[in-house]
Design an enzyme around this catalytic site. Sequence first.
Site, PDB file in Angstrom:
ATOM      1  N   GLU A 271      75.561  31.084  -4.619  1.00 38.95           N
ATOM      2  CA  GLU A 271      76.724  31.367  -3.762  1.00 38.95           C
ATOM      3  C   GLU A 271      76.290  31.557  -2.308  1.00 38.95           C
ATOM      4  O   GLU A 271      77.009  31.181  -1.378  1.00 38.95           O
ATOM      5  CB  GLU A 271      77.493  32.589  -4.274  1.00 38.95           C
ATOM      6  CG  GLU A 271      78.073  32.436  -5.685  1.00 38.95           C
ATOM      7  CD  GLU A 271      78.888  31.170  -5.921  1.00 38.95           C
ATOM      8  OE1 GLU A 271      79.458  30.627  -4.952  1.00 38.95           O
ATOM      9  OE2 GLU A 271      78.933  30.703  -7.078  1.00 38.95           O
ATOM     10  N   HIS A 274      76.186  28.281  -0.516  1.00 38.36           N
ATOM     11  CA  HIS A 274      77.516  27.904   0.000  1.00 38.36           C
ATOM     12  C   HIS A 274      77.821  28.704   1.272  1.00 38.36           C
ATOM     13  O   HIS A 274      78.332  28.172   2.254  1.00 38.36           O
ATOM     14  CB  HIS A 274      78.601  28.225  -1.027  1.00 38.36           C
ATOM     15  CG  HIS A 274      78.671  27.275  -2.193  1.00 38.36           C
ATOM     16  ND1 HIS A 274      78.906  25.929  -2.043  1.00 38.36           N
ATOM     17  CD2 HIS A 274      78.553  27.481  -3.528  1.00 38.36           C
ATOM     18  CE1 HIS A 274      78.933  25.350  -3.247  1.00 38.36           C
ATOM     19  NE2 HIS A 274      78.721  26.275  -4.159  1.00 38.36           N
ATOM     20  N   GLU A 300      78.202  21.553  -2.366  1.00 39.73           N
ATOM     21  CA  GLU A 300      77.390  21.835  -3.550  1.00 39.73           C
ATOM     22  C   GLU A 300      75.912  21.516  -3.294  1.00 39.73           C
ATOM     23  O   GLU A 300      75.036  22.119  -3.895  1.00 39.73           O
ATOM     24  CB  GLU A 300      77.948  21.049  -4.740  1.00 39.73           C
ATOM     25  CG  GLU A 300      77.546  21.558  -6.105  1.00 39.73           C
ATOM     26  CD  GLU A 300      78.026  22.975  -6.442  1.00 39.73           C
ATOM     27  OE1 GLU A 300      78.924  23.504  -5.746  1.00 39.73           O
ATOM     28  OE2 GLU A 300      77.484  23.561  -7.387  1.00 39.73           O
TER      29      GLU A 300
HETATM   30 ZN    ZN Z   1      78.709  25.850  -6.234  1.00 45.29          ZN
END
Ligand code: ZN
Length: 506
Positions: A271, A274, A300
């Site tokens: 995370e 991201h 991603e």
């Molecule tokens: Zn992801």
Amino acid sequence: MSSTAQEKLVHSFRDYVKKLMSYQQAISLLHWDMRTQAPRRGMGARAELISTLAAEKFALSTAAQFGEYLEELSEPSVFATLDPITQGTVTECKKEYERSRKLPPDKYKEFVLLTNQAETIWAEAREKNDFALFRPYLERIVKAKLEFINYWGYEGNKYNTLLDIYEPDLTVEQLDEMFAALRQKIVPLVSAIAASPHKPDTSCLTQSFGLAEQEAFSRYILERIGYDFEAGRLDKSVHPFAISIAPTDVRITTRYDQNHFNVALFGCIHEAGHAIYEQNISLDLLWTPLCDGASMGIHESQSRYWENMVGRSRRFWDHFYPDLVKAFPAQFSGVSIEQFYHAINEVTPSMIRVEADELTYNLHIMIRYEIEKGLINETIEVGELPRIWNAKMEEYLGIVPANDREGVLQDVHWSGGEFGYFPTYSLGNVYAAQFAHAMRKQIGNYDELIATGEFAPIRSWLKENIHQYGKMKKPNELLADVTGETMNANYLIDYLESKYKAIYQL
Ligand code: ZN
Ligand code: ZN
């Protein structure tokens, strides 16, 4: 148009877009609160509030007034004189505007209603392990999507129109080529691994780990890789996620499992990948739809890069393993770094996508891609899905689900009509390997940086080449600028082969 008239027009348009984005920020913040902090009894009113704001935002984004702005600003002689951010904003808004306006409103409403029902039915079908319950809903969803494609139009393959929603300009042709390359190399690698007598000993990962200690160690790693806690925060949630309010406020969540070390830490790193992307988007793009990742696949690529290519690399742990042993002496002091490194990279064909390892994950995605493509091109019928699913699992992973619950019913995506989303997960892996390859060439001491836990130069490279642009560049443009190439699965294949052949002594 006179220059003052144009200035006024641009100003009104940008204000209008800012208002739209303000609704979006508010909705995001409410979502975050709902999934992390809000009391259970507040959920009903909260859901209603979100749906009111979302409806308001949708009305604004499809209003005739907005269409007029977009039409005037797209006029070639006007468009050419706009600054690049306004140009990008016009292009992005126009694309969304047309996508929404091409659908008859009652068709769209019907679809929202259908998918709301379908999600509830899907959950029940999964619970009862009964595909027949879900089947009529999925049939209606596929039918509705085919209707949508007719309204939107398509080039080449019908499925391209759906891919474009998540990954601009991506085509079936490109994906067929990508998955063919992966299939050819990964399927035999997975079966060679299954046959290898050398199996990682993963017992070190399934001891008891205090939650407070896990959180402290996760925070330490997040700080070291450069997630900015001054512009974010870490909370707990059932399903981990990253959510951007603005680049100065990008929040992440994780889940803690007392009996499995991997869950919290690698979830956090994923995370944070991201979030580091979103935190480094240029603030010039704030209050525009360009203040976002270039695409789902590029997004991603950032999470997978940090989670797998950095976080599960031997060099990373060369540096951080002593810290880990210090944080969990009872669990790790008798465990060699070699054993730990092999354990966190264990490959086992498994039924459930979200629990899959780095290598087999792509095969789970390939199955979903082939099925979606078949459904949208009407070469596969919904009724055949359980049989086709199981056959593909056997062919690619060598295992067969015992029931539809651990097979075709496992993912929520199709109940929401989200066809075209799954492939972006594998694209993320492919892009990540391409970016890592470019970094290794362009940053002189790349490997040494990871082995010494010095991530600032890597983050600067990512910011300069990828993050700052937000949605200003399309994914293939970004890829060409950064790597000088188009999408190419060979970098991922090389990376996976060399890593896993070493671990499994093949
Ligand atoms: Zn992801
Ligand atoms: Zn080993």
